[in-house]
Design a protein around this motif. Sequence first.
Motif, PDB file in Angstrom:
ATOM      1  N   LEU A  18       0.829  -1.203   0.000  1.00  0.00           N
ATOM      2  CA  LEU A  18       0.000   0.000   0.000  1.00  0.00           C
ATOM      3  C   LEU A  18       0.865   1.255   0.000  1.00  0.00           C
ATOM      4  O   LEU A  18       0.644   2.185  -0.779  1.00  0.00           O
ATOM      5  N   LEU A  19       1.862   1.273   0.863  1.00  0.00           N
ATOM      6  CA  LEU A  19       2.678   2.474   1.039  1.00  0.00           C
ATOM      7  C   LEU A  19       3.628   2.713  -0.127  1.00  0.00           C
ATOM      8  O   LEU A  19       4.112   3.835  -0.310  1.00  0.00           O
ATOM      9  N   THR A  20       3.898   1.684  -0.916  1.00  0.00           N
ATOM     10  CA  THR A  20       4.771   1.846  -2.084  1.00  0.00           C
ATOM     11  C   THR A  20       3.957   1.924  -3.377  1.00  0.00           C
ATOM     12  O   THR A  20       4.493   1.728  -4.469  1.00  0.00           O
ATOM     13  N   SER A  21       2.667   2.208  -3.252  1.00  0.00           N
ATOM     14  CA  SER A  21       1.799   2.349  -4.427  1.00  0.00           C
ATOM     15  C   SER A  21       1.771   3.772  -4.971  1.00  0.00           C
ATOM     16  O   SER A  21       1.166   4.026  -6.010  1.00  0.00           O
ATOM     17  N   GLY A  22       2.411   4.693  -4.271  1.00  0.00           N
ATOM     18  CA  GLY A  22       2.373   6.086  -4.681  1.00  0.00           C
ATOM     19  C   GLY A  22       3.657   6.525  -5.339  1.00  0.00           C
ATOM     20  O   GLY A  22       3.963   6.126  -6.462  1.00  0.00           O
ATOM     21  N   THR A  23       4.453   7.311  -4.639  1.00  0.00           N
ATOM     22  CA  THR A  23       5.634   7.937  -5.244  1.00  0.00           C
ATOM     23  C   THR A  23       6.935   7.217  -4.936  1.00  0.00           C
ATOM     24  O   THR A  23       7.982   7.597  -5.462  1.00  0.00           O
ATOM     25  N   VAL A  24       6.909   6.206  -4.065  1.00  0.00           N
ATOM     26  CA  VAL A  24       8.143   5.485  -3.726  1.00  0.00           C
ATOM     27  C   VAL A  24       7.961   4.002  -4.000  1.00  0.00           C
ATOM     28  O   VAL A  24       6.852   3.462  -3.895  1.00  0.00           O
ATOM     29  N   GLU A  25       9.064   3.327  -4.347  1.00  0.00           N
ATOM     30  CA  GLU A  25       9.028   1.897  -4.610  1.00  0.00           C
ATOM     31  C   GLU A  25       9.554   1.078  -3.448  1.00  0.00           C
ATOM     32  O   GLU A  25       9.272  -0.122  -3.363  1.00  0.00           O
ATOM     33  N   ARG A  26      10.327   1.699  -2.571  1.00  0.00           N
ATOM     34  CA  ARG A  26      10.876   1.006  -1.408  1.00  0.00           C
ATOM     35  C   ARG A  26      10.711   1.875  -0.175  1.00  0.00           C
ATOM     36  O   ARG A  26      10.649   3.119  -0.255  1.00  0.00           O
ATOM     37  N   LEU A  27      10.649   1.221   0.980  1.00  0.00           N
ATOM     38  CA  LEU A  27      10.562   1.932   2.250  1.00  0.00           C
ATOM     39  C   LEU A  27      11.897   1.866   2.978  1.00  0.00           C
ATOM     40  O   LEU A  27      12.568   0.829   2.989  1.00  0.00           O
ATOM     41  N   ALA A  28      12.249   2.972   3.578  1.00  0.00           N
ATOM     42  CA  ALA A  28      13.466   3.109   4.372  1.00  0.00           C
ATOM     43  C   ALA A  28      13.317   4.399   5.157  1.00  0.00           C
ATOM     44  O   ALA A  28      12.430   5.214   4.861  1.00  0.00           O
ATOM     45  N   PRO A  29      14.133   4.623   6.158  1.00  0.00           N
ATOM     46  CA  PRO A  29      14.045   5.893   6.881  1.00  0.00           C
ATOM     47  C   PRO A  29      14.169   7.079   5.922  1.00  0.00           C
ATOM     48  O   PRO A  29      15.093   7.166   5.122  1.00  0.00           O
ATOM     49  N   VAL A  80     -10.399  14.165   0.630  1.00  0.00           N
ATOM     50  CA  VAL A  80      -9.196  14.463   1.425  1.00  0.00           C
ATOM     51  C   VAL A  80      -7.887  14.106   0.733  1.00  0.00           C
ATOM     52  O   VAL A  80      -6.815  14.395   1.283  1.00  0.00           O
ATOM     53  N   THR A  81      -7.932  13.479  -0.447  1.00  0.00           N
ATOM     54  CA  THR A  81      -6.699  13.123  -1.145  1.00  0.00           C
ATOM     55  C   THR A  81      -6.274  14.266  -2.057  1.00  0.00           C
ATOM     56  O   THR A  81      -7.086  14.850  -2.769  1.00  0.00           O
ATOM     57  N   ARG A  82      -5.005  14.579  -2.057  1.00  0.00           N
ATOM     58  CA  ARG A  82      -4.500  15.706  -2.851  1.00  0.00           C
ATOM     59  C   ARG A  82      -4.478  15.352  -4.338  1.00  0.00           C
ATOM     60  O   ARG A  82      -4.599  14.189  -4.720  1.00  0.00           O
ATOM     61  N   VAL A  83      -4.287  16.355  -5.156  1.00  0.00           N
ATOM     62  CA  VAL A  83      -4.093  16.143  -6.590  1.00  0.00           C
ATOM     63  C   VAL A  83      -2.858  15.269  -6.801  1.00  0.00           C
ATOM     64  O   VAL A  83      -1.820  15.473  -6.159  1.00  0.00           O
ATOM     65  N   HIS A  84      -2.992  14.279  -7.686  1.00  0.00           N
ATOM     66  CA  HIS A  84      -1.943  13.293  -7.962  1.00  0.00           C
ATOM     67  C   HIS A  84      -1.685  12.377  -6.765  1.00  0.00           C
ATOM     68  O   HIS A  84      -0.627  11.726  -6.695  1.00  0.00           O
ATOM     69  N   GLY A  85      -2.632  12.296  -5.854  1.00  0.00           N
ATOM     70  CA  GLY A  85      -2.504  11.379  -4.734  1.00  0.00           C
ATOM     71  C   GLY A  85      -2.895   9.963  -5.123  1.00  0.00           C
ATOM     72  O   GLY A  85      -3.302   9.687  -6.262  1.00  0.00           O
ATOM     73  N   THR A  86      -2.767   9.049  -4.161  1.00  0.00           N
ATOM     74  CA  THR A  86      -3.035   7.628  -4.388  1.00  0.00           C
ATOM     75  C   THR A  86      -3.992   7.102  -3.335  1.00  0.00           C
ATOM     76  O   THR A  86      -3.823   7.392  -2.139  1.00  0.00           O
ATOM     77  N   SER A 139     -10.551  14.854 -12.046  1.00  0.00           N
ATOM     78  CA  SER A 139     -10.063  16.234 -11.928  1.00  0.00           C
ATOM     79  C   SER A 139      -8.894  16.335 -10.951  1.00  0.00           C
ATOM     80  O   SER A 139      -8.121  17.295 -10.995  1.00  0.00           O
ATOM     81  N   LYS A 140      -8.759  15.324 -10.076  1.00  0.00           N
ATOM     82  CA  LYS A 140      -7.637  15.296  -9.136  1.00  0.00           C
ATOM     83  C   LYS A 140      -6.475  14.437  -9.628  1.00  0.00           C
ATOM     84  O   LYS A 140      -5.478  14.293  -8.911  1.00  0.00           O
ATOM     85  N   ASN A 141      -6.611  13.831 -10.810  1.00  0.00           N
ATOM     86  CA  ASN A 141      -5.547  12.961 -11.314  1.00  0.00           C
ATOM     87  C   ASN A 141      -5.185  11.879 -10.290  1.00  0.00           C
ATOM     88  O   ASN A 141      -4.012  11.579 -10.071  1.00  0.00           O
ATOM     89  N   LEU A 142      -6.198  11.289  -9.680  1.00  0.00           N
ATOM     90  CA  LEU A 142      -5.951  10.299  -8.636  1.00  0.00           C
ATOM     91  C   LEU A 142      -5.538   8.953  -9.220  1.00  0.00           C
ATOM     92  O   LEU A 142      -5.945   8.576 -10.319  1.00  0.00           O
ATOM     93  N   ARG A 143      -4.745   8.241  -8.460  1.00  0.00           N
ATOM     94  CA  ARG A 143      -4.385   6.866  -8.780  1.00  0.00           C
ATOM     95  C   ARG A 143      -5.065   5.940  -7.786  1.00  0.00           C
ATOM     96  O   ARG A 143      -5.008   6.161  -6.572  1.00  0.00           O
ATOM     97  N   PHE A 144      -5.715   4.883  -8.281  1.00  0.00           N
ATOM     98  CA  PHE A 144      -6.294   3.852  -7.418  1.00  0.00           C
ATOM     99  C   PHE A 144      -5.494   2.567  -7.612  1.00  0.00           C
ATOM    100  O   PHE A 144      -5.347   2.083  -8.736  1.00  0.00           O
TER     101      PHE A 144
END
Length: 334
Positions: free
Chosen positions: A133-144, A235-241, A262-267
């Motif tokens: 879920l958390l890597t479905s937006g702008t990042v592919e990996r999680l790290a600090p 509540v999701t921003r433009v280009h949000g996921t 209109s928000k360019n959302l990604r599902f």
Amino acid sequence: MRAIVYSETGTSSVLRLVERPEPVAGPGEVVVRVIRAGVNPTDWKFRSGIAAIDDEVSPGQDGAGTVEAVGPGVDNLAVGDRVWLAMAQHGRPYGTAVELTAQPANHVAPLPDTASFDLGAALGVPFITAHRLLTSGTVERLAPGALAGQTVLVAGGAGAVGNAAIQLARWAGAAVVTTVSSPEKAALASAAGAQHVVNYREGDPAAAILAVAPEGVDLVAEVAPAANALLDLAVTRVHGTVAIYANNGGNELVLPIRETYSKNLRFQFTILYTLAEPLLQAAIQDITAALTDNALGAGEEAGLPLHHFDLSKTADAHDAVEGGAVGKVLLDLA
């Protein structure tokens, strides 16, 4: 060895405690002595008949224990290593409701000495789901720092996946808002690390979320898309996921098209059983890194109450999960 099995689908009464031969580690496999096994909703759903079975099945995708034997070609694990298991019963007849399980070595990960077997058995399905879920937006990996500057909304922050999403998002540097349905669940979400908790049954949830993130949240980890579609849109921003992993509250998602595009959302829809292996491996590696950083926890103090059942009481454990137990249900095998 002792094993819980079923040969026909149905209620939890089909589960049987039996003796079975000990498994042998084949090429690329290790045998793990299971000390704790996790129980997930998919366990009772599969057992109840959501998927057909051809032979005897032992349930359980998650677990933790020690390496008992190492097969040919395995050089990253050794006998005696403490480990946690991922997707143990996927594509295999025997999962983790057994004393010994043979598993592909790349689905077996180190469990640091600082992490309990309870925590190890609580990872698996919830944390891998949360990672995706958390890597479905702008990042592919999680790290600090991977999510630094981003705000994540976790729907249902007191659930197992919600708890995992909160913990991983905080480790990765995100600000976390979560929705819950009661003060008791609010306390659990806060213990998990959420900085902002909104009771969606009180007041105006959208206004409360936007007060924290005026331009909208970057990503929503959504458990109830049918019920929350309009809230997510608000509540999701433009280009949000909006990353969806369950169908709580309804099986059909209806969206107003113009307001949505209109928000360019990604599902992003997520289920682990068709997840590409590279994505699964990325999750295993990142979760193990978070463990090494002592960033993950289980138990009341981490917002994830634990409910222990003896292996012989696996039917009761399945019933508890099916009944909506808050926290993590575990089987004790040691």
